[in-house]
Design a protein around this motif. Structure first.
Motif, PDB file in Angstrom:
ATOM      1  N   PRO A  39      51.393  42.900  38.437  1.00 14.09           N
ATOM      2  CA  PRO A  39      50.578  44.113  38.446  1.00 14.09           C
ATOM      3  C   PRO A  39      49.148  43.826  38.008  1.00 14.09           C
ATOM      4  O   PRO A  39      48.890  42.860  37.291  1.00 14.09           O
ATOM      5  CB  PRO A  39      51.289  45.026  37.435  1.00 14.09           C
ATOM      6  CG  PRO A  39      52.066  44.101  36.567  1.00 14.09           C
ATOM      7  CD  PRO A  39      52.462  42.943  37.424  1.00 14.09           C
ATOM      8  N   PRO A  40      48.191  44.642  38.455  1.00 16.66           N
ATOM      9  CA  PRO A  40      46.808  44.453  38.035  1.00 16.66           C
ATOM     10  C   PRO A  40      46.670  44.536  36.516  1.00 16.66           C
ATOM     11  O   PRO A  40      47.438  45.218  35.837  1.00 16.66           O
ATOM     12  CB  PRO A  40      46.069  45.607  38.725  1.00 16.66           C
ATOM     13  CG  PRO A  40      46.948  46.023  39.851  1.00 16.66           C
ATOM     14  CD  PRO A  40      48.344  45.771  39.384  1.00 16.66           C
ATOM     15  N   THR A  41      45.690  43.856  36.006  1.00 11.59           N
ATOM     16  CA  THR A  41      45.440  43.835  34.570  1.00 11.59           C
ATOM     17  C   THR A  41      45.125  45.243  34.066  1.00 11.59           C
ATOM     18  O   THR A  41      44.276  45.931  34.641  1.00 11.59           O
ATOM     19  CB  THR A  41      44.242  42.925  34.256  1.00 11.59           C
ATOM     20  OG1 THR A  41      44.416  41.675  34.917  1.00 11.59           O
ATOM     21  CG2 THR A  41      44.095  42.713  32.760  1.00 11.59           C
ATOM     22  N   VAL A  50      42.954  39.597  25.161  1.00 13.96           N
ATOM     23  CA  VAL A  50      41.828  40.041  25.985  1.00 13.96           C
ATOM     24  C   VAL A  50      41.672  39.109  27.181  1.00 13.96           C
ATOM     25  O   VAL A  50      41.506  37.903  27.023  1.00 13.96           O
ATOM     26  CB  VAL A  50      40.532  40.077  25.160  1.00 13.96           C
ATOM     27  CG1 VAL A  50      39.373  40.586  26.023  1.00 13.96           C
ATOM     28  CG2 VAL A  50      40.701  40.953  23.921  1.00 13.96           C
ATOM     29  N   ARG A  51      41.704  39.675  28.394  1.00 12.67           N
ATOM     30  CA  ARG A  51      41.553  38.891  29.623  1.00 12.67           C
ATOM     31  C   ARG A  51      40.171  39.034  30.242  1.00 12.67           C
ATOM     32  O   ARG A  51      39.802  38.277  31.139  1.00 12.67           O
ATOM     33  CB  ARG A  51      42.627  39.281  30.635  1.00 12.67           C
ATOM     34  CG  ARG A  51      44.027  38.849  30.200  1.00 12.67           C
ATOM     35  CD  ARG A  51      45.043  39.052  31.287  1.00 12.67           C
ATOM     36  NE  ARG A  51      44.664  38.360  32.511  1.00 12.67           N
ATOM     37  CZ  ARG A  51      45.240  38.567  33.687  1.00 12.67           C
ATOM     38  NH1 ARG A  51      46.214  39.457  33.805  1.00 12.67           N
ATOM     39  NH2 ARG A  51      44.851  37.900  34.755  1.00 12.67           N
ATOM     40  N   GLY A  52      39.398  39.987  29.762  1.00 12.50           N
ATOM     41  CA  GLY A  52      38.037  40.165  30.252  1.00 12.50           C
ATOM     42  C   GLY A  52      37.323  41.176  29.388  1.00 12.50           C
ATOM     43  O   GLY A  52      37.957  42.040  28.759  1.00 12.50           O
ATOM     44  N   LEU A  53      35.992  41.077  29.338  1.00 11.60           N
ATOM     45  CA  LEU A  53      35.162  41.976  28.537  1.00 11.60           C
ATOM     46  C   LEU A  53      34.132  42.652  29.434  1.00 11.60           C
ATOM     47  O   LEU A  53      33.483  41.987  30.245  1.00 11.60           O
ATOM     48  CB  LEU A  53      34.419  41.205  27.447  1.00 11.60           C
ATOM     49  CG  LEU A  53      35.237  40.569  26.325  1.00 11.60           C
ATOM     50  CD1 LEU A  53      34.344  39.683  25.465  1.00 11.60           C
ATOM     51  CD2 LEU A  53      35.892  41.646  25.467  1.00 11.60           C
ATOM     52  N   ASP A  85      41.823  39.757  37.849  1.00 10.86           N
ATOM     53  CA  ASP A  85      43.191  39.778  38.362  1.00 10.86           C
ATOM     54  C   ASP A  85      43.557  38.462  39.046  1.00 10.86           C
ATOM     55  O   ASP A  85      44.721  38.045  39.027  1.00 10.86           O
ATOM     56  CB  ASP A  85      43.365  40.929  39.356  1.00 10.86           C
ATOM     57  CG  ASP A  85      43.377  42.298  38.701  1.00 10.86           C
ATOM     58  OD1 ASP A  85      43.588  42.371  37.479  1.00 10.86           O
ATOM     59  OD2 ASP A  85      43.162  43.284  39.431  1.00 10.86           O
ATOM     60  N   ALA A  86      42.567  37.830  39.670  1.00 12.80           N
ATOM     61  CA  ALA A  86      42.831  36.603  40.416  1.00 12.80           C
ATOM     62  C   ALA A  86      43.069  35.398  39.516  1.00 12.80           C
ATOM     63  O   ALA A  86      43.612  34.384  39.962  1.00 12.80           O
ATOM     64  CB  ALA A  86      41.677  36.310  41.365  1.00 12.80           C
ATOM     65  N   ARG A  87      42.663  35.520  38.269  1.00 13.85           N
ATOM     66  CA  ARG A  87      42.865  34.419  37.325  1.00 13.85           C
ATOM     67  C   ARG A  87      44.270  34.499  36.732  1.00 13.85           C
ATOM     68  O   ARG A  87      44.679  35.545  36.240  1.00 13.85           O
ATOM     69  CB  ARG A  87      41.839  34.499  36.185  1.00 13.85           C
ATOM     70  CG  ARG A  87      40.418  34.203  36.615  1.00 13.85           C
ATOM     71  CD  ARG A  87      39.459  34.588  35.529  1.00 13.85           C
ATOM     72  NE  ARG A  87      39.693  33.887  34.280  1.00 13.85           N
ATOM     73  CZ  ARG A  87      38.911  32.929  33.782  1.00 13.85           C
ATOM     74  NH1 ARG A  87      37.838  32.569  34.452  1.00 13.85           N
ATOM     75  NH2 ARG A  87      39.181  32.372  32.630  1.00 13.85           N
TER      76      ARG A  87
END
Length: 275
Positions: A21-23, A113-116, A264-266
């Motif tokens: 699923p998307p982040t 945390v996967r992105g800021l 999401d691609a990472r």
């Protein structure tokens, strides 16, 4: 245990989910607002992913007591909410004070945390003059409430050309804020940590967004944030001041959508060590 925070928790209406699923996206508002600051983004992104938008302690429908005394309390409240909702990792997006809270979240629990997303914000600590000014404003809000303040700053928060309904929404959020909650947050924010040494050690992608006409956190500051982050994209929103997500939601959302697709691609990697 952190106080219970009021929040929106929305996601795709269909029960069918992709294999990966998307982040999840967690949206952190600034001062003196509430979670409705993110209404356009909730409407846009909850169609395809889980989106959580809390009211910070002392704001919106969240409790004022116990009052915030340390800036890290905001991040700990968000961490407790993520635990409660079963959100193991997410993209954290914050605007203005919310951006400073998001950086504090990364300082305290980077492994989640996967992105800021850092919108119209600053990593620098408060100056001595700024501490005095925030303390004086806290005293004023306790004595007078927020209406006078809201009248004064409305057209710095949004560009004069912003639609009337946007101005009404922003003014309504400000005047509905608890003076006690806002004052406590101002005093804690005045004593926030210096997040500048953290920036070069951020190991996740970042999106830096700023309104071209923002006078609180100008474009020059956003460029400095962008330069200090190892993996960052900068997006300047023309025709917007301090709240580009409300003033130009279509532009803000396009930049955010591209960033989320990239995150999401990472593939999630092993958790980084605590900073």
């Amino acid at each position: 245990m952190a106080p219970f925070l009021a929040y929106e928790d929305k996601g795709p209406a269909s029960s069918r989910q992709p294999l990966v699923p998307p982040t999840p996206l967690v949206l952190v508002h600034g001062h003196p607002f509430d979670r409705t600051l993110w209404a356009p983004q909730l409407a846009t992104f909850a169609a395809t992913r889980r989106v959580v938008a809390p009211d910070l302690r002392g704001y919106g429908a969240s409790p004022v007591r116990p009052a915030l005394t340390d800036f890290s309390g905001f991040a700990r409240d968000i961490e407790a909410l993520l635990d409660e909702l079963g959100v193991d990792s997410c993209v954290l997006a914050g605007l203005s004070m919310g951006g400073q809270i998001v950086l504090d979240c990364y300082r305290l629990f980077p492994e989640r945390v996967r992105g800021l997303v850092l919108a119209d914000t600053s990593a620098a600590p408060e100056t001595p003059e700024g501490v005095r000014a925030r303390d004086a404003m806290a005293d004023r809000l306790l004595a007078e409430g927020l209406r006078g303040y809201a009248d004064e700053v409305l057209e710095r928060m949004v560009a004069p050309s912003a639609p009337a309904e946007v101005k009404a929404h922003v003014h309504g959020m400000m005047t509905a804020t608890s003076p006690e909650g806002a004052a406590a947050a101002l005093r804690a924010r005045a004593r926030r940590p210096d997040h500048r040494p953290l920036l070069p050690r951020v190991r996740v992608p970042a999106l830096v967004v700023v309104g071209a006409d923002d006078t609180y956190t100008p474009v020059s500051g956003a460029r400095a944030l962008h330069a200090a982050l190892p993996d960052a994209t900068l997006h300047v929103v023309e025709g917007a001041a301090h709240l580009p997500n409300l003033e130009r939601p279509e532009v803000f959302d396009a930049a955010l959508a591209a960033f989320l697709t990239r995150v999401d691609a990472r593939q999630p990697s092993s958790a980084p060590p605590r900073l």
